[in-house]
Design a protein around this motif. Structure first.
Motif, PDB file in Angstrom:
ATOM      1  N   ILE A 147      41.111 -21.122 -29.924  1.00 16.88           N
ATOM      2  CA  ILE A 147      41.310 -22.455 -29.346  1.00 16.88           C
ATOM      3  C   ILE A 147      41.821 -22.326 -27.917  1.00 16.88           C
ATOM      4  CG2 ILE A 147      42.576 -24.630 -29.539  1.00 16.88           C
ATOM      5  CD1 ILE A 147      42.678 -24.057 -32.621  1.00 16.88           C
ATOM      6  N   ARG A 148      42.763 -21.423 -27.723  1.00 21.01           N
ATOM      7  CA  ARG A 148      43.309 -21.200 -26.379  1.00 21.01           C
ATOM      8  C   ARG A 148      42.198 -20.795 -25.412  1.00 21.01           C
ATOM      9  NH1 ARG A 148      47.281 -18.639 -27.995  1.00 21.01           N
ATOM     10  NH2 ARG A 148      48.845 -20.240 -27.788  1.00 21.01           N
ATOM     11  N   GLU A 149      41.298 -19.921 -25.879  1.00 20.83           N
ATOM     12  CA  GLU A 149      40.189 -19.471 -25.031  1.00 20.83           C
ATOM     13  C   GLU A 149      39.227 -20.624 -24.734  1.00 20.83           C
ATOM     14  OE1 GLU A 149      37.775 -16.839 -22.759  1.00 20.83           O
ATOM     15  OE2 GLU A 149      39.900 -16.951 -23.275  1.00 20.83           O
ATOM     16  N   LEU A 150      38.934 -21.444 -25.730  1.00 24.55           N
ATOM     17  CA  LEU A 150      38.068 -22.606 -25.504  1.00 24.55           C
ATOM     18  C   LEU A 150      38.699 -23.578 -24.498  1.00 24.55           C
ATOM     19  CD1 LEU A 150      36.729 -23.341 -29.099  1.00 24.55           C
ATOM     20  CD2 LEU A 150      35.414 -22.511 -27.127  1.00 24.55           C
ATOM     21  N   ILE A 151      39.994 -23.759 -24.602  1.00 26.62           N
ATOM     22  CA  ILE A 151      40.688 -24.629 -23.649  1.00 26.62           C
ATOM     23  C   ILE A 151      40.585 -24.027 -22.253  1.00 26.62           C
ATOM     24  CG2 ILE A 151      42.967 -25.479 -22.935  1.00 26.62           C
ATOM     25  CD1 ILE A 151      43.566 -25.792 -25.998  1.00 26.62           C
ATOM     26  N   ARG A 152      40.797 -22.725 -22.152  1.00 26.95           N
ATOM     27  CA  ARG A 152      40.689 -22.052 -20.853  1.00 26.95           C
ATOM     28  C   ARG A 152      39.290 -22.227 -20.272  1.00 26.95           C
ATOM     29  NH1 ARG A 152      38.736 -17.883 -18.389  1.00 26.95           N
ATOM     30  NH2 ARG A 152      37.744 -16.957 -20.211  1.00 26.95           N
ATOM     31  N   LEU A 153      38.290 -22.041 -21.113  1.00 27.63           N
ATOM     32  CA  LEU A 153      36.909 -22.188 -20.659  1.00 27.63           C
ATOM     33  C   LEU A 153      36.608 -23.630 -20.257  1.00 27.63           C
ATOM     34  CD1 LEU A 153      35.184 -19.889 -23.296  1.00 27.63           C
ATOM     35  CD2 LEU A 153      35.392 -19.434 -20.836  1.00 27.63           C
ATOM     36  N   SER A 154      37.194 -24.581 -20.950  1.00 29.47           N
ATOM     37  CA  SER A 154      36.935 -25.993 -20.631  1.00 29.47           C
ATOM     38  C   SER A 154      37.508 -26.394 -19.277  1.00 29.47           C
ATOM     39  CB  SER A 154      37.500 -26.896 -21.720  1.00 29.47           C
ATOM     40  OG  SER A 154      38.915 -26.962 -21.641  1.00 29.47           O
ATOM     41  N   GLU A 155      38.422 -25.609 -18.767  1.00 31.31           N
ATOM     42  CA  GLU A 155      39.022 -25.915 -17.468  1.00 31.31           C
ATOM     43  C   GLU A 155      38.082 -25.596 -16.313  1.00 31.31           C
ATOM     44  OE1 GLU A 155      42.685 -23.765 -17.793  1.00 31.31           O
ATOM     45  OE2 GLU A 155      43.615 -25.352 -18.996  1.00 31.31           O
ATOM     46  N   ASN A 156      36.932 -24.981 -16.615  1.00 34.03           N
ATOM     47  CA  ASN A 156      35.914 -24.705 -15.596  1.00 34.03           C
ATOM     48  C   ASN A 156      34.589 -25.284 -16.101  1.00 34.03           C
ATOM     49  OD1 ASN A 156      34.418 -23.748 -13.482  1.00 34.03           O
ATOM     50  ND2 ASN A 156      34.741 -21.571 -13.953  1.00 34.03           N
ATOM     51  N   PRO A 157      34.441 -26.607 -16.086  1.00 32.17           N
ATOM     52  CA  PRO A 157      33.291 -27.258 -16.708  1.00 32.17           C
ATOM     53  C   PRO A 157      31.937 -26.914 -16.085  1.00 32.17           C
ATOM     54  CG  PRO A 157      34.603 -28.858 -15.502  1.00 32.17           C
ATOM     55  CD  PRO A 157      35.354 -27.561 -15.477  1.00 32.17           C
ATOM     56  N   GLU A 158      31.918 -26.411 -14.870  1.00 30.61           N
ATOM     57  CA  GLU A 158      30.650 -26.082 -14.204  1.00 30.61           C
ATOM     58  C   GLU A 158      30.181 -24.667 -14.528  1.00 30.61           C
ATOM     59  OE1 GLU A 158      28.889 -28.423 -12.592  1.00 30.61           O
ATOM     60  OE2 GLU A 158      30.507 -29.771 -13.173  1.00 30.61           O
TER      61      GLU A 158
END
Length: 155
Positions: A63-74
């Motif tokens: 979940i933490r990794e998905l949140i991190r990835l979501s912070e760069n939507p492009e």
């Protein structure tokens, strides 16, 4: 929103919300003038995202990794796909383990001779014998889909 309100809107317990804040999955909200946590709609959105991930049996690190990835939507979504593929493999391995567990339990249940006493019980005899094969977790062969998550319980 106060913590009770966000708890009610998300159907997540207050203690769980505080825990998610403590481990950094949910950002700590600002405090209002009276000292209460003041949650915003972004907190609710994040909380619902975490809840959906937990419903899919995702570990905190996933979940933490998905949140991190979501912070760069492009960014390219390949890492998201890889994370999900890894989790899916973990689920498939777990299903195999559960199928083996089910088969072992069925074999034990068939061992019951309807004898009537615990001493004569085939199930108890089966549990006491060395005929049962250890699970991969017992043998130490089990690898987690994210290192350090879903650790077997201590005996």
């Amino acid at each position: 929103m106060k913590i009770g309100e966000i708890s009610q809107h998300s159907a997540v317990a207050v203690e769980t919300i505080r825990y998610y804040e403590k481990i950094g999955l949910l950002p700590t909200p600002e405090r209002d003038v009276s000292g209460y946590r003041a949650y915003r709609s972004a907190h609710l959105d994040r909380l619902l995202f975490i809840k959906r991930c937990r419903n899919l049996d995702m570990a905190q690190d996933e979940i933490r990794e998905l949140i991190r990835l979501s912070e760069n939507p492009e960014a390219d979504c390949q890492q998201v796909d890889e994370l999900l593929a890894s989790h899916l493999n973990h689920v498939r391995e777990r299903l195999k383990e559960l199928t083996n567990l089910e088969n072992t339990l069925q074999q034990l249940q068939k061992a019951c001779s309807d004898a009537g006493t615990v001493q004569e019980c085939g199930i108890m005899g089966g549990l006491s014998s060395a005929d049962l094969e250890p699970s991969p977790r017992d043998a130490g062969d089990h690898e987690n889909h994210v290192p350090g998550t879903h650790k077997p319980g201590k005996s």
